[in-house]
Design an enzyme around this catalytic site. Structure first.
Site, PDB file in Angstrom:
ATOM      1  N   VAL A 243     -49.932  14.498 -46.523  1.00  0.00           N
ATOM      2  CA  VAL A 243     -51.317  14.463 -46.973  1.00  0.00           C
ATOM      3  C   VAL A 243     -52.144  15.163 -45.900  1.00  0.00           C
ATOM      4  CG1 VAL A 243     -53.331  13.064 -47.562  1.00  0.00           C
ATOM      5  CG2 VAL A 243     -51.060  12.299 -48.243  1.00  0.00           C
ATOM      6  N   GLU A 244     -52.861  16.186 -46.296  1.00  0.00           N
ATOM      7  CA  GLU A 244     -53.731  16.918 -45.378  1.00  0.00           C
ATOM      8  C   GLU A 244     -55.123  16.287 -45.454  1.00  0.00           C
ATOM      9  OE1 GLU A 244     -54.362  21.607 -44.352  1.00  0.00           O
ATOM     10  OE2 GLU A 244     -54.448  21.021 -46.459  1.00  0.00           O
ATOM     11  N   ILE A 245     -55.554  15.667 -44.360  1.00  0.00           N
ATOM     12  CA  ILE A 245     -56.863  15.018 -44.309  1.00  0.00           C
ATOM     13  C   ILE A 245     -57.868  16.015 -43.743  1.00  0.00           C
ATOM     14  CG2 ILE A 245     -58.199  13.121 -43.299  1.00  0.00           C
ATOM     15  CD1 ILE A 245     -55.548  11.552 -43.143  1.00  0.00           C
TER      16      ILE A 245
ATOM     17  N   HIS B  18     -55.835  15.981 -49.286  1.00  0.00           N
ATOM     18  CA  HIS B  18     -55.153  17.022 -50.048  1.00  0.00           C
ATOM     19  C   HIS B  18     -53.689  16.636 -50.192  1.00  0.00           C
ATOM     20  CE1 HIS B  18     -53.555  21.429 -50.091  1.00  0.00           C
ATOM     21  NE2 HIS B  18     -53.530  20.889 -51.301  1.00  0.00           N
TER      22      HIS B  18
ATOM     23  N   THR C 192     -52.795  24.217 -44.930  1.00  0.00           N
ATOM     24  CA  THR C 192     -51.653  24.356 -45.835  1.00  0.00           C
ATOM     25  C   THR C 192     -51.918  25.320 -46.981  1.00  0.00           C
ATOM     26  OG1 THR C 192     -52.409  22.397 -47.033  1.00  0.00           O
ATOM     27  CG2 THR C 192     -50.762  22.067 -45.296  1.00  0.00           C
TER      28      THR C 192
END
Length: 280
Positions: A148-150, A137, A186
């Site tokens: 970056v949201e993994i 994301h 987030t």
């Protein structure tokens, strides 16, 4: 040199392509629409030119970045064996499943979805090997925001997570890993703030400008919640709000002002009018 495929040349896709090319990757973007592809190319060149003016890199590096991004029309035009293919199309479950199934057939080492709210496990149902699939994301504008949201699904392997972390670092990003819970971390934080800002505007607390000034001055947010909503797209905000309302309850219910604006075609930047006016 890392080989990166990006599916979708819209707002997020162009940003992902840009940072990957800036890192030295060979990037191929799948975008069937000629007009959108031309707009994508213009955004890449304008953004690179702005970076040159700010002294971020040289004109030669900007030219190399532009040359490092190729455009094709169909997923089937992608070669096999990319290091990663990142899907970045509209937030529609069935559309993403269809795209991911086609992308998986190109046999990338890692397959990722840039989704802000959809379930990774639900999307993984379209993928033959879900151990190599996860969410990545990104945040808009991708070239400026470092996170970056993994998102790991139930079947995501440790190798896939390590590959995603390494890719994020290669792009110059920080990463965090979250489980596949609706809205992840987030999106829930971001959405609840934007919905409350809309309710404040709706009830006449103050103007959109002043609400956003409160967020930027008091909390040092780079962009206020209403302006950010315009950038994200009010239609996207509405879809995500409805999805999170179904998952987490009424605190994510979309305000009437949001529903009304979307019904009137006031979608933010993409339509030229949202909570703010956006000249084309």
């Amino acid at each position: 040199m890392k080989r990166v495929g990006v599916i979708g040349g819209g707002t997020m896709g162009v940003g992902i392509a840009y940072v990957c090319a800036q890192a030295g990757g060979a990037v191929t973007v799948v975008e069937p629409d000629d007009e959108r592809a031309e707009r994508m190319r213009g955004i890449i060149r304008d953004t690179a030119a702005g970076a040159v003016k700010r002294g971020k890199f040289s004109s030669a590096e900007a030219d190399a970045l532009d040359r490092g991004i190729e455009r094709v029309r169909e997923i089937s035009d992608l070669a096999e064996g990319f290091d990663v293919i990142i899907e970045s199309v509209f937030e529609d479950l069935e559309l993403k499943r269809s795209v991911l199934a086609s992308a998986a057939a190109r046999n990338p080492d890692l397959l990722a979805s840039n989704t802000s709210a959809l379930s990774i496990d639900s999307l993984a149902e379209a993928v033959p090997d879900p151990s190599r699939f996860l969410g990545m994301h990104f945040f808009n504008p991708v070239w400026s925001l470092k996170l970056v949201e993994i998102v790991r699904g139930d079947a995501t392997s440790e190798d896939a997570l390590e590959t995603a972390r390494a890719l994020a670092a290669w792009m110059g990003k920080e990463s965090l890993v979250v489980h596949d819970v609706p809205g992840f971390a987030t999106s829930r934080l971001d959405l609840i703030a934007s919905l409350e800002a809309m309710r404040m505007l709706e009830s006449g607390v103050t103007s959109a400008e002043e609400i956003d000034r409160a967020a930027t001055l008091a909390y040092r947010h780079p962009v206020g919640p209403l302006r950010l909503s315009d950038i994200v797209g009010l239609d996207v905000r509405l879809d995500v709000a409805r999805a999170l309302e179904a998952a987490h309850g009424s605190r994510f219910a979309p305000p009437k002002i949001l529903e009304q604006m979307v019904a009137e075609g006031k979608l933010g930047v993409k339509s030229g009018q949202g909570f703010f006016h956006w000249p084309q």
